[in-house]
Design a protein around this motif. Sequence first.
Motif, short mmCIF file in Angstrom:
data_model
loop_
_atom_site.label_atom_id
_atom_site.label_comp_id
_atom_site.label_asym_id
_atom_site.label_seq_id
_atom_site.Cartn_x
_atom_site.Cartn_y
_atom_site.Cartn_z
N MET A 108 0.83 -1.20 0.00
CA MET A 108 0.00 0.00 0.00
C MET A 108 0.87 1.25 0.00
N LEU A 109 1.94 1.24 0.79
CA LEU A 109 2.84 2.39 0.84
C LEU A 109 3.50 2.61 -0.51
N LEU A 110 4.06 1.56 -1.09
CA LEU A 110 4.72 1.70 -2.39
C LEU A 110 3.72 2.07 -3.47
N GLY A 111 2.53 1.53 -3.40
CA GLY A 111 1.50 1.87 -4.38
C GLY A 111 1.13 3.34 -4.31
N SER A 112 1.05 3.87 -3.09
CA SER A 112 0.69 5.27 -2.95
C SER A 112 1.84 6.17 -3.40
N ILE A 113 3.08 5.72 -3.22
CA ILE A 113 4.22 6.50 -3.66
C ILE A 113 4.28 6.52 -5.19
N ALA A 114 3.97 5.39 -5.80
CA ALA A 114 4.10 5.26 -7.24
C ALA A 114 3.13 6.17 -7.98
N GLN A 115 2.00 6.41 -7.41
CA GLN A 115 1.01 7.23 -8.09
C GLN A 115 1.31 8.70 -7.85
N ALA A 116 1.24 9.47 -8.90
CA ALA A 116 1.49 10.90 -8.78
C ALA A 116 0.31 11.56 -8.11
N GLU A 117 0.63 12.52 -7.27
CA GLU A 117 -0.42 13.35 -6.71
C GLU A 117 -0.73 14.42 -7.74
N ILE A 118 -2.01 14.72 -7.90
CA ILE A 118 -2.40 15.78 -8.81
C ILE A 118 -2.38 17.08 -8.01
N LEU A 119 -1.69 18.07 -8.55
CA LEU A 119 -1.55 19.35 -7.88
C LEU A 119 -2.29 20.43 -8.65
N GLU A 120 -2.59 21.49 -7.95
CA GLU A 120 -3.22 22.66 -8.58
C GLU A 120 -2.57 23.91 -8.03
N GLY A 121 -2.66 24.98 -8.78
CA GLY A 121 -2.13 26.26 -8.33
C GLY A 121 -0.79 26.57 -8.94
N PRO A 122 -0.42 27.83 -8.86
CA PRO A 122 0.85 28.26 -9.45
C PRO A 122 2.05 27.65 -8.73
N ALA A 123 3.05 27.31 -9.51
CA ALA A 123 4.30 26.80 -8.93
C ALA A 123 5.01 27.98 -8.26
N PRO A 124 5.41 27.82 -7.00
CA PRO A 124 6.13 28.91 -6.34
C PRO A 124 7.39 29.28 -7.14
N ASP A 125 7.56 30.57 -7.37
CA ASP A 125 8.71 31.04 -8.14
C ASP A 125 9.97 30.98 -7.29
N PHE A 126 11.07 30.79 -7.93
CA PHE A 126 12.36 30.79 -7.24
C PHE A 126 13.46 31.12 -8.23
N THR A 127 14.59 31.52 -7.68
CA THR A 127 15.81 31.74 -8.45
C THR A 127 16.92 31.00 -7.73
N LEU A 128 17.63 30.15 -8.47
CA LEU A 128 18.77 29.42 -7.90
C LEU A 128 19.95 29.52 -8.85
N LYS A 129 21.13 29.43 -8.30
CA LYS A 129 22.37 29.42 -9.08
C LYS A 129 22.56 28.03 -9.68
N SER A 130 22.93 28.01 -10.96
CA SER A 130 23.18 26.73 -11.64
C SER A 130 24.65 26.37 -11.52
N ARG A 131 24.97 25.14 -11.88
CA ARG A 131 26.38 24.72 -11.80
C ARG A 131 27.25 25.49 -12.79
#
Length: 169
Positions: A19-42
């Motif tokens: 049950m745990l692995l089954g719940s992990i395997a399935q994607a959660e459906i999300l809604e709403g804007p993705a929080p914006d961020f700025t990060l330094k790349s390699r």
Amino acid sequence: MFNVKGFAKRLGVVVAASMLLGSIAQAEILEGPAPDFTLKSRSGENVKLSELRGDVVMINFWASWCAPCRQEMPLLEDMYKKYSDLGFVLLGVNVEEDSSKAIELLREVPVSFPVLFDNKNDVTKLYKVVAMPSTVMVDRDGNMRYLHRGYLPGYEAEYIKQIKELIRE
């Protein structure tokens, strides 16, 4: 002699794990804007999520000490190469305070997609990451659509299905 209690206990553990692995395997459906961020790349450049609006973005949070992250990395690279010409961007966000281990891993497992460093875990907290790896799919309008926690072989089929769906929209 058959031990019913022992069998029942082992069966319970197997069912709970399934049950745990089954719940992990399935994607959660999300809604709403993705929080914006700025990060330094390699490469030393700043990467800002909101500047990628118009593309499908996969944000993959990972760490060098995470065995499933290491296992998934070459598969992510294959997806990036295959779909990047169609408006797909993959951001690998390393969550370690000291990025030297990440850089060392990237020498062993080279990737061409942008790798970003979240040394202070600000973005990791912003996205409420609780499992390694964690992957968030963002649509062309900048909205979060899917969340995957953890990785097991075969998850990449679900990633590809979602990438194709979001590219077609």
